[in-house]
Scaffold this motif. Sequence first.
Motif, PDB file in Angstrom:
ATOM      1  N   ASP A  31       0.832  -1.209   0.000  1.00 46.56           N
ATOM      2  CA  ASP A  31       0.000   0.000   0.000  1.00 46.56           C
ATOM      3  C   ASP A  31       0.862   1.253   0.000  1.00 46.56           C
ATOM      4  N   ALA A  32       1.962   1.252   0.748  1.00 43.95           N
ATOM      5  CA  ALA A  32       2.846   2.420   0.786  1.00 43.95           C
ATOM      6  C   ALA A  32       3.414   2.698  -0.613  1.00 43.95           C
ATOM      7  N   GLN A  33       3.816   1.637  -1.314  1.00 42.89           N
ATOM      8  CA  GLN A  33       4.315   1.793  -2.679  1.00 42.89           C
ATOM      9  C   GLN A  33       3.211   2.323  -3.592  1.00 42.89           C
ATOM     10  N   ARG A  38       0.472   6.855  -6.560  1.00 46.60           N
ATOM     11  CA  ARG A  38      -0.687   7.746  -6.689  1.00 46.60           C
ATOM     12  C   ARG A  38      -0.259   9.197  -6.550  1.00 46.60           C
ATOM     13  N   GLU A  39       0.554   9.488  -5.537  1.00 43.37           N
ATOM     14  CA  GLU A  39       1.005  10.864  -5.341  1.00 43.37           C
ATOM     15  C   GLU A  39       1.872  11.317  -6.514  1.00 43.37           C
ATOM     16  N   TRP A  42      -0.368  12.531  -9.391  1.00 43.25           N
ATOM     17  CA  TRP A  42      -0.903  13.878  -9.153  1.00 43.25           C
ATOM     18  C   TRP A  42       0.186  14.927  -9.324  1.00 43.25           C
ATOM     19  N   ARG A  43       1.322  14.747  -8.675  1.00 43.88           N
ATOM     20  CA  ARG A  43       2.398  15.743  -8.738  1.00 43.88           C
ATOM     21  C   ARG A  43       2.964  15.864 -10.152  1.00 43.88           C
ATOM     22  N   SER A  44       3.060  14.768 -10.866  1.00 46.04           N
ATOM     23  CA  SER A  44       3.553  14.804 -12.246  1.00 46.04           C
ATOM     24  C   SER A  44       2.609  15.582 -13.149  1.00 46.04           C
ATOM     25  N   TRP A  45       1.299  15.434 -12.908  1.00 49.33           N
ATOM     26  CA  TRP A  45       0.333  16.193 -13.707  1.00 49.33           C
ATOM     27  C   TRP A  45       0.542  17.691 -13.493  1.00 49.33           C
ATOM     28  N   LEU A  94      -0.780  19.656  -1.764  1.00 48.53           N
ATOM     29  CA  LEU A  94      -1.534  18.460  -2.136  1.00 48.53           C
ATOM     30  C   LEU A  94      -1.666  17.605  -0.893  1.00 48.53           C
ATOM     31  N   GLU A  95      -2.903  17.337  -0.497  1.00 47.95           N
ATOM     32  CA  GLU A  95      -3.148  16.515   0.688  1.00 47.95           C
ATOM     33  C   GLU A  95      -4.255  15.509   0.406  1.00 47.95           C
ATOM     34  N   PHE A  96      -4.143  14.380   1.067  1.00 49.35           N
ATOM     35  CA  PHE A  96      -5.165  13.344   1.021  1.00 49.35           C
ATOM     36  C   PHE A  96      -5.546  13.033   2.475  1.00 49.35           C
ATOM     37  N   PRO A  97      -6.482  13.813   3.046  1.00 53.10           N
ATOM     38  CA  PRO A  97      -6.802  13.647   4.469  1.00 53.10           C
ATOM     39  C   PRO A  97      -7.470  12.314   4.823  1.00 53.10           C
TER      40      PRO A  97
END
Length: 153
Positions: A31-33, A38-39, A42-45, A94-97
């Motif tokens: 899951d960490a990988q 996933r992050e 988003w950051r690449s976009w 960018l946050e995923f709460p």
Amino acid sequence: MKRKWNSVTIIAALLGATLSTAKVSAQQQKDAQLLRVREAVWRSWFADDTKTLEKLVPPGTIVISAGDKEWKNQAEVFRAAAEFHAKGGKLIRLEFPRTEVQHFGDVAIIYSKYLVETEQEGKRSAISGRATEVFVLRNGQWTNPGWHTDAEK
């Protein structure tokens, strides 16, 4: 005899607990990988990092975004990233709460709340909403062939 069976039961319970802990630990690492990938998507976009996007967002991608009438494909995702970056857009936060992950073999679905703050032409804006993202493990690499986002009002 009873004492011998008690010892066997205790050993079996300890072995079962150890194996269960190993499974949880392996799943947490997986899951960490996955969440790092996933992050990265988003950051690449936001950075218009086409090289990373090409690696992580495969052909055949389908995207449904909040406020868009039409669904997007891979080329349109790349084009939107380039337009954001060309206009001087910058990712500030960018946050995923909240995030939950479901696994189905080599497919994972990530459900999240997100918060994005950007800056464009000197003005900052923030949006938040929910995302449902599909990830597929191909040749040892997670890819993101589809997602759906909505925006909170």
